[in-house]
Design a protein around this motif. Structure first.
Motif, short mmCIF file in Angstrom:
data_model
loop_
_atom_site.label_atom_id
_atom_site.label_comp_id
_atom_site.label_asym_id
_atom_site.label_seq_id
_atom_site.Cartn_x
_atom_site.Cartn_y
_atom_site.Cartn_z
N THR A 157 1.06 -1.11 -0.38
CA THR A 157 -0.27 0.02 0.01
C THR A 157 1.36 1.29 -0.03
OG1 THR A 157 -0.17 -0.12 2.19
CG2 THR A 157 -1.81 -1.50 1.33
N ASP A 158 0.27 1.89 -0.43
CA ASP A 158 1.46 3.63 -0.64
C ASP A 158 1.49 4.06 1.38
OD1 ASP A 158 1.21 3.69 -3.36
OD2 ASP A 158 -1.30 5.30 -2.87
N PHE A 159 2.79 4.35 1.26
CA PHE A 159 3.10 4.11 2.77
C PHE A 159 3.64 6.37 2.46
CE2 PHE A 159 6.35 4.88 6.07
CZ PHE A 159 5.05 4.55 7.04
N ASP A 160 3.19 7.31 3.42
CA ASP A 160 3.40 8.41 3.23
C ASP A 160 4.20 8.74 4.44
OD1 ASP A 160 1.30 8.57 5.14
OD2 ASP A 160 0.15 9.67 3.90
N GLY A 161 4.67 8.32 4.90
CA GLY A 161 5.57 8.68 5.79
C GLY A 161 5.28 8.99 7.40
N LEU A 162 3.57 8.95 7.27
CA LEU A 162 2.85 9.18 8.74
C LEU A 162 1.70 8.04 8.96
CD1 LEU A 162 2.25 11.36 10.57
CD2 LEU A 162 0.59 12.34 8.19
N ILE A 163 2.09 7.41 10.24
CA ILE A 163 0.97 6.48 11.08
C ILE A 163 0.56 7.50 12.40
CG2 ILE A 163 0.85 4.40 12.19
CD1 ILE A 163 3.92 4.01 11.54
N ILE A 164 -0.44 7.21 11.84
CA ILE A 164 -1.92 8.19 12.63
C ILE A 164 -2.73 7.52 13.86
CG2 ILE A 164 -4.22 9.10 12.85
CD1 ILE A 164 -3.57 9.98 9.75
N THR A 165 -2.62 7.35 15.02
CA THR A 165 -3.47 7.03 15.91
C THR A 165 -4.46 7.41 16.20
OG1 THR A 165 -0.89 5.54 16.51
CG2 THR A 165 -3.03 5.86 17.94
N ILE A 236 2.74 16.16 6.37
CA ILE A 236 3.44 15.26 5.54
C ILE A 236 4.71 16.52 5.31
CG2 ILE A 236 3.73 13.36 3.48
CD1 ILE A 236 1.04 12.78 3.89
N LYS A 237 4.16 17.33 4.24
CA LYS A 237 5.11 18.14 3.85
C LYS A 237 6.12 18.26 4.90
CE LYS A 237 3.93 21.97 2.53
NZ LYS A 237 2.27 23.41 2.41
N GLU A 238 5.80 18.42 6.13
CA GLU A 238 7.05 18.97 6.52
C GLU A 238 7.53 17.91 8.04
OE1 GLU A 238 7.40 22.40 7.88
OE2 GLU A 238 6.67 22.97 6.31
N GLY A 239 7.77 16.77 6.90
CA GLY A 239 8.58 15.11 7.59
C GLY A 239 8.07 15.28 9.01
N LYS A 240 6.46 15.23 9.48
CA LYS A 240 6.01 14.32 10.22
C LYS A 240 6.11 12.97 10.41
CE LYS A 240 2.90 15.77 13.88
NZ LYS A 240 3.43 15.86 15.08
N THR A 241 6.15 11.51 11.17
CA THR A 241 6.36 10.39 10.88
C THR A 241 4.90 10.09 11.65
OG1 THR A 241 7.44 10.23 12.93
CG2 THR A 241 8.31 10.33 10.74
#
Length: 287
Positions: A157-165, A236-241
């Motif tokens: 699946t596409d992974f944009d680097g951000l995991i949301i809880t 995501i643009k600011e690099g938040k993971t």
């Protein structure tokens, strides 16, 4: 052949991830000298038995770790494609993990764990910047980390680097300290005062239907989703993971659980990297 470099902060879960990758038929090797990376690629390039390789590389290699970019350049020059998976975690979490396991940080043999982590972050900042995948393991369970690995490397699946809880919680127990966004749903009608619903939770259909039966609940959820659709690309643009969204009501049992469940159901229609935790809901086994 898929070639994966697994690296990251010491204590962030690299060894665990390599085990997960082995379970999905990756050939895994840990603590490889970076200059040998291209040798591994050449060795297995024409193998009919091994399709995927994952190599663990970290600062345990000492000075050899400085050769990582040379090794990766050699891969590129030889025509091999590769990805970098970087495991990260908050400093406070890493410190806690080292103390719990009574291990020394590889760079803190003559100093504090904090100093070792600081040095390691400096050494790894360029590797992290070049990583294709970054997973922050600060607030995820082992089974949730495994799910993320499966989403990326099995389901692809596409992974944009951000995991949301998404958290549900009760204000009377306190706001989760790691929250990024906090929403108060105490304005909604409270099932606690309905005798038939008092002992149930938002995980029960009767409570869910009651809470979501009000227009206010539906409008709130719609507006919340609209706001998140705007915010998430900015993060995501600011690099938040990682992003932690906390939904709170008085006791964390009825309204917050319902809205958190509804939000989770809607968000997972578009994203795989979403997790759900009911912090103060007794039926969730946490309180």
């Amino acid at each position: 052949m898929r070639f994966l470099i697994v690296t990251g902060m010491s204590g962030a879960g690299k060894t665990t991830v390599l085990k997960f990758l082995e379970d999905i038929n990756y050939f895994c090797a840990d603590n490889i000298p970076p200059m040998l990376i291209v040798k591994f690629a050449e060795l297995f390039n024409h193998s009919n038995e091994i399709e995927n390789i994952a190599l663990g590389v970290d600062i345990r290699g000492g000075r050899l770790f400085n050769d990582l970019f040379k090794g990766l350049k050699q891969l590129t020059d030889k025509g091999f494609d590769y990805d970098i998976l970087f495991l990260d975690a908050e400093d406070s979490v890493l410190i806690k993990r080292f103390k719990e396991t009574r291990r020394n940080h590889p760079l803190s043999k003559n100093g504090s764990i904090e100093d070792g982590i600081k040095k390691e972050r400096e050494l790894l900042k360029e590797v992290r910047r070049k990583a294709d995948y970054i997973i922050d393991t600060s607030n995820i369970l082992t089974k949730e980390l495994k799910e993320q690995i499966n989403n990326i490397f099995v389901l692809e699946t596409d992974f944009d680097g951000l995991i949301i809880t998404i958290y549900s919680f009760g204000f009377k127990y306190g706001i989760p300290p790691d929250s990024d966004l906090v929403f108060d749903v105490r304005f909604l009608p409270n099932p606690y005062y309905i005798p038939a619903l008092k002992s149930l939770t938002g995980n029960d259909k009767a409570v869910y239907d009651y809470v979501m039966g009000f227009d206010e609940s539906k409008i709130f959820l719609e507006k919340l989703l609209d706001m998140l659709d705007f915010l998430i690309p900015q993060y995501i643009k600011e690099g938040k993971t990682r992003l932690i969204i906390s939904i709170g009501c008085t006791g964390g049992k009825h309204r917050s659980v319902t809205i958190a469940n509804a939000l989770y159901n809607k968000m997972t229609e578009k994203r795989k990297s979403v997790m759900l935790k009911h912090i103060d809901c007794k039926s969730d086994g946490r309180r």
